[in-house]
Design a protein around this motif. Sequence first.
Motif, PDB file in Angstrom:
ATOM      1  N   GLN A   1      -4.596  -2.473   7.685  1.00 21.98           N
ATOM      2  CA  GLN A   1      -4.877  -1.284   8.003  1.00 21.98           C
ATOM      3  C   GLN A   1      -4.974  -0.420   6.563  1.00 21.98           C
ATOM      4  O   GLN A   1      -3.981  -0.386   5.844  1.00 21.98           O
ATOM      5  N   LEU A   2      -6.239   0.457   6.357  1.00 21.94           N
ATOM      6  CA  LEU A   2      -6.179   1.283   5.234  1.00 21.94           C
ATOM      7  C   LEU A   2      -6.712   2.577   5.487  1.00 21.94           C
ATOM      8  O   LEU A   2      -7.453   2.718   6.159  1.00 21.94           O
TER       9      LEU A   2
ATOM     10  N   SER B   1      -2.231  -0.742   3.634  1.00 25.54           N
ATOM     11  CA  SER B   1      -2.323  -2.042   2.947  1.00 25.54           C
ATOM     12  C   SER B   1      -2.874  -2.321   1.735  1.00 25.54           C
ATOM     13  O   SER B   1      -3.718  -2.978   1.355  1.00 25.54           O
TER      14      SER B   1
ATOM     15  N   ALA C   1      -3.614  -5.335  -0.564  1.00 27.41           N
ATOM     16  CA  ALA C   1      -4.468  -6.296  -0.103  1.00 27.41           C
ATOM     17  C   ALA C   1      -5.989  -5.913  -0.634  1.00 27.41           C
ATOM     18  O   ALA C   1      -7.151  -6.466  -0.444  1.00 27.41           O
TER      19      ALA C   1
ATOM     20  N   LEU D   1     -10.952  -5.191   1.362  1.00 32.01           N
ATOM     21  CA  LEU D   1      -9.464  -5.740   1.563  1.00 32.01           C
ATOM     22  C   LEU D   1      -9.739  -7.309   1.834  1.00 32.01           C
ATOM     23  O   LEU D   1     -10.459  -7.608   2.447  1.00 32.01           O
TER      24      LEU D   1
ATOM     25  N   LEU E   1      -7.190 -10.189   2.655  1.00 31.17           N
ATOM     26  CA  LEU E   1      -5.932 -10.387   3.277  1.00 31.17           C
ATOM     27  C   LEU E   1      -5.417 -12.082   2.968  1.00 31.17           C
ATOM     28  O   LEU E   1      -4.454 -12.139   2.786  1.00 31.17           O
TER      29      LEU E   1
END
Length: 121
Positions: free
Chosen positions: A1-2, A27, A30, A99, A101
């Motif tokens: 989540q961002l 996050s 990432a 992102l 991950l």
Amino acid sequence: QLQLVESGGGLVQAGESLRLSCAASGSIFAINAMGWYRQAPGKQRELVAVIANGATTNYANSVKSRFTVSRANGKNTVSLQMDSLKPEDTAVYYCNAVLDLRAGGPMYNYWGQGTQVTVSS
């Protein structure tokens, strides 16, 4: 989540400057790249500028030599310095973060709420 929080939009006259800022939280480890997009009424959203973690940048042809994108604050903040603004720069500007991950896995786009930039002639 961002989460992305933008600031700096406003109304300026042609030839003036404006600086947008976007702070990311969540996050941030990432984040692969951050950048700015814009969308004018009746037009598609377009890339303005992007900067990767390695500081590589890309700009739309229409803003090259006028706009500068940069990263700061542990790379969780992206700024867009806009000089020599033109009426055609008028749009809603959106902060974007990509992102990653896992290397080789899917990437995810996150967007800010958008900030209005209006340039009068």
